[in-house]
Design an enzyme around this catalytic site. Structure first.
Site, PDB file in Angstrom:
ATOM      1  N   ASN A  43     109.433  -3.063  55.101  1.00  0.00           N
ATOM      2  CA  ASN A  43     108.631  -1.908  55.501  1.00  0.00           C
ATOM      3  C   ASN A  43     108.014  -1.187  54.298  1.00  0.00           C
ATOM      4  O   ASN A  43     107.429  -0.105  54.458  1.00  0.00           O
ATOM      5  CB  ASN A  43     109.483  -0.909  56.279  1.00  0.00           C
ATOM      6  CG  ASN A  43     109.881  -1.442  57.638  1.00  0.00           C
ATOM      7  OD1 ASN A  43     109.207  -2.293  58.202  1.00  0.00           O
ATOM      8  ND2 ASN A  43     110.990  -0.949  58.163  1.00  0.00           N
ATOM      9  N   HIS A 131     109.775   3.098  70.551  1.00  0.00           N
ATOM     10  CA  HIS A 131     110.936   2.769  69.725  1.00  0.00           C
ATOM     11  C   HIS A 131     112.238   3.283  70.331  1.00  0.00           C
ATOM     12  O   HIS A 131     112.267   4.288  71.040  1.00  0.00           O
ATOM     13  CB  HIS A 131     110.740   3.362  68.323  1.00  0.00           C
ATOM     14  CG  HIS A 131     111.732   2.865  67.324  1.00  0.00           C
ATOM     15  ND1 HIS A 131     112.890   3.537  67.039  1.00  0.00           N
ATOM     16  CD2 HIS A 131     111.740   1.746  66.540  1.00  0.00           C
ATOM     17  CE1 HIS A 131     113.576   2.870  66.117  1.00  0.00           C
ATOM     18  NE2 HIS A 131     112.894   1.787  65.801  1.00  0.00           N
ATOM     19  N   GLU A 175     104.316   5.711  70.142  1.00  0.00           N
ATOM     20  CA  GLU A 175     104.071   5.390  68.733  1.00  0.00           C
ATOM     21  C   GLU A 175     102.571   5.226  68.530  1.00  0.00           C
ATOM     22  O   GLU A 175     101.842   4.966  69.483  1.00  0.00           O
ATOM     23  CB  GLU A 175     104.788   4.090  68.356  1.00  0.00           C
ATOM     24  CG  GLU A 175     106.295   4.144  68.475  1.00  0.00           C
ATOM     25  CD  GLU A 175     106.934   2.803  68.169  1.00  0.00           C
ATOM     26  OE1 GLU A 175     106.827   2.331  67.009  1.00  0.00           O
ATOM     27  OE2 GLU A 175     107.547   2.223  69.079  1.00  0.00           O
ATOM     28  N   SER A 179     106.028  -1.100  66.671  1.00  0.00           N
ATOM     29  CA  SER A 179     106.812  -1.806  65.659  1.00  0.00           C
ATOM     30  C   SER A 179     107.015  -3.282  65.944  1.00  0.00           C
ATOM     31  O   SER A 179     107.372  -4.037  65.039  1.00  0.00           O
ATOM     32  CB  SER A 179     108.179  -1.133  65.504  1.00  0.00           C
ATOM     33  OG  SER A 179     108.874  -1.112  66.742  1.00  0.00           O
ATOM     34  N   ASP A 205     104.620   9.247  67.239  1.00  0.00           N
ATOM     35  CA  ASP A 205     105.400   8.782  66.091  1.00  0.00           C
ATOM     36  C   ASP A 205     104.524   7.868  65.240  1.00  0.00           C
ATOM     37  O   ASP A 205     104.129   6.786  65.670  1.00  0.00           O
ATOM     38  CB  ASP A 205     106.637   8.035  66.595  1.00  0.00           C
ATOM     39  CG  ASP A 205     107.561   7.598  65.466  1.00  0.00           C
ATOM     40  OD1 ASP A 205     107.144   7.625  64.294  1.00  0.00           O
ATOM     41  OD2 ASP A 205     108.707   7.213  65.765  1.00  0.00           O
ATOM     42  N   HIS A 208     104.943   3.795  61.347  1.00  0.00           N
ATOM     43  CA  HIS A 208     104.368   2.593  60.743  1.00  0.00           C
ATOM     44  C   HIS A 208     102.912   2.780  60.305  1.00  0.00           C
ATOM     45  O   HIS A 208     102.274   1.818  59.880  1.00  0.00           O
ATOM     46  CB  HIS A 208     104.472   1.429  61.724  1.00  0.00           C
ATOM     47  CG  HIS A 208     105.883   1.066  62.063  1.00  0.00           C
ATOM     48  ND1 HIS A 208     106.680   0.296  61.238  1.00  0.00           N
ATOM     49  CD2 HIS A 208     106.667   1.408  63.125  1.00  0.00           C
ATOM     50  CE1 HIS A 208     107.875   0.165  61.781  1.00  0.00           C
ATOM     51  NE2 HIS A 208     107.898   0.827  62.923  1.00  0.00           N
ATOM     52  N   LYS A 239     109.264   4.098  54.786  1.00  0.00           N
ATOM     53  CA  LYS A 239     108.501   2.850  54.881  1.00  0.00           C
ATOM     54  C   LYS A 239     107.432   2.840  53.781  1.00  0.00           C
ATOM     55  O   LYS A 239     107.731   2.551  52.644  1.00  0.00           O
ATOM     56  CB  LYS A 239     107.932   2.709  56.292  1.00  0.00           C
ATOM     57  CG  LYS A 239     109.050   2.575  57.346  1.00  0.00           C
ATOM     58  CD  LYS A 239     108.504   2.449  58.724  1.00  0.00           C
ATOM     59  CE  LYS A 239     109.620   2.163  59.732  1.00  0.00           C
ATOM     60  NZ  LYS A 239     110.611   3.246  59.847  1.00  0.00           N
TER      61      LYS A 239
END
Length: 385
Positions: A43, A131, A175, A179, A205, A208, A239
């Protein structure tokens, strides 16, 4: 008494037993008993964790600072520090938001925020593939919850139309970059849906996306020019920013409420000042890292094109799945890739749905391009073998 060994034996039989890997990392490479491999499961998206120049510059500055290596207590006791407050001010100003609050991890943020904000008069509607930390957060709350089909905004609209009026508050949770599939949420559609209702909050979120997307590295919300329209914008430092911790951007009222109610904040020893100072040091440099973001995008394009028809077409980011199918086949493919010098891991149920076991490529900007070309050729060989 529960038979724990029987549970582990069942996991072994279906190829789902997890073990902690015996590896060491050195830059973009992983060393294990299998040999030295290019790390395709990290990550560290911008390749900052092993950047010696960045580390040297920070340590030169830190040598003259009173930076404790532990906060020693919760922020509500004696663990608050000017370095953490400075980080929150930096986040608030960079995103142009009213307030920011730092948590110890993305898991702490999602479980703590959702369980604090939601009660029996709240409905949480989460994307089906959100997630585990978001799902755990809504389960810890007293709220009713629904799951809308992944990125199916018509389904979400139907749920809102049917149920929003029955609750004092509705929270849509998603998200921005997912992910497992690496696909990107259309945040503008969610904002349009949210604005039709007076009692709906949007929770996004960006774990990533922070650092790797947007002209200043502020994520998909910056890329889509909608930062101000998201009620709770969450991201992580562990990350792309090569650090530790997480944040939420929100109103001052919500921040004050979370300080008083978020159990993961109240009852956790705070992050060390040394850690939050490093995070600020890296965060300030995100706008200067467009070359790394461009390199990461180019890497991603090579692999997603190679895997078109096998999962790669799902992704519009640096996370690219190769959907293999069964657990056994996926484990075999991952083992073959490692033998050929690429550290790639199988992802199996329950993390992903049955029948969609996959190799999850998580790319970083510091992978040599020639290594990506070699990996693409190897994948083609495997697909056509």
């Amino acid at each position: 008494m529960k038979d724990y060994q029987q549970f582990l034996d069942r996991l072994t039989q279906v190829g789902n037993l997890r073990r902690l890997p015996d590896i060491t990392q050195h830059g973009v490479y992983v060393h294990s008993q299998e040999g030295t491999m290019v790390n395709c499961s990290s990550n560290d998206y911008l390749g900052l964790a092993h950047d010696t120049t960045l580390r040297r510059d920070f340590l030169t500055w830190a040598m003259n600072q009173p930076l404790p290596l532990s906060s020693s207590s919760s922020r509500l006791l004696t663990g608050n520090s000017p370095y953490t407050e400075e980080l929150e001010q930096l986040l608030q100003q960079s995103f142009g938001r009213e307030a920011a609050l730092v948590f110890n991890s993305g898991y702490h943020a999602n479980t703590g925020i959702l369980s604090a904000l939601a009660d029996k008069h709240t409905l949480i509607i989460a994307d089906k593939l959100a997630h585990a930390s978001i799902i755990d957060g809504l389960k810890l709350s007293n709220a009713a919850f629904r799951r809308y089909r992944h990125q199916d905004y018509i389904h979400l609209d139907n749920l809102l139309e049917k149920e929003a009026s029955q609750y004092d508050q509705v929270i849509i949770a998603t998200e921005s970059i997912f992910s497992m599939d690496g696909d990107v949420t259309d945040l503008r559609q969610l904002i349009d849906l949210k604005k039709r209702y007076s009692n709906v909050l949007l929770y996004v979120d960006e774990a990533h996306a922070i650092g790797v997307r947007g002209p200043h590295g502020l994520g998909i919300a910056e890329e889509m020019n909608c930062i101000a329209d998201i009620d709770l914008l969450v991201g992580t430092f562990g990350k792309a920013l090569a650090s530790m911790g997480a944040y939420v951007l929100c109103s001052k009222t919500l921040r004050d409420y979370l300080v008083n109610t978020a159990r993961s904040l109240i009852f956790s020893t705070a992050l060390p000042p040394f850690q939050t100072a490093w995070t600020s040091f890296v965060f300030r440099r995100l706008p200067e890292m467009q070359d790394r973001r461009n390199t990461l995008a180019a890497h991603s394009n090579i692999l997603s094109q190679t895997l078109t028809g096998h999962g790669g077409e799902l992704s519009t980011s640096h996370i690219i799945p190769w959907i293999v199918g069964t657990n056994e086949d996926c484990i075999s493919v991952a083992r073959q890739l490692r033998r050929r010098g690429f550290y790639c891991l199988p992802v199996r149920p329950p993390t992903v749905p049955q029948g969609t076991s996959r190799i999850r490529f998580s790319l970083t900007a510091d992978i040599p391009q020639e290594s990506l070309v070699s990996l693409a050729q190897l994948i083609q060989e495997e697909i056509h073998s």
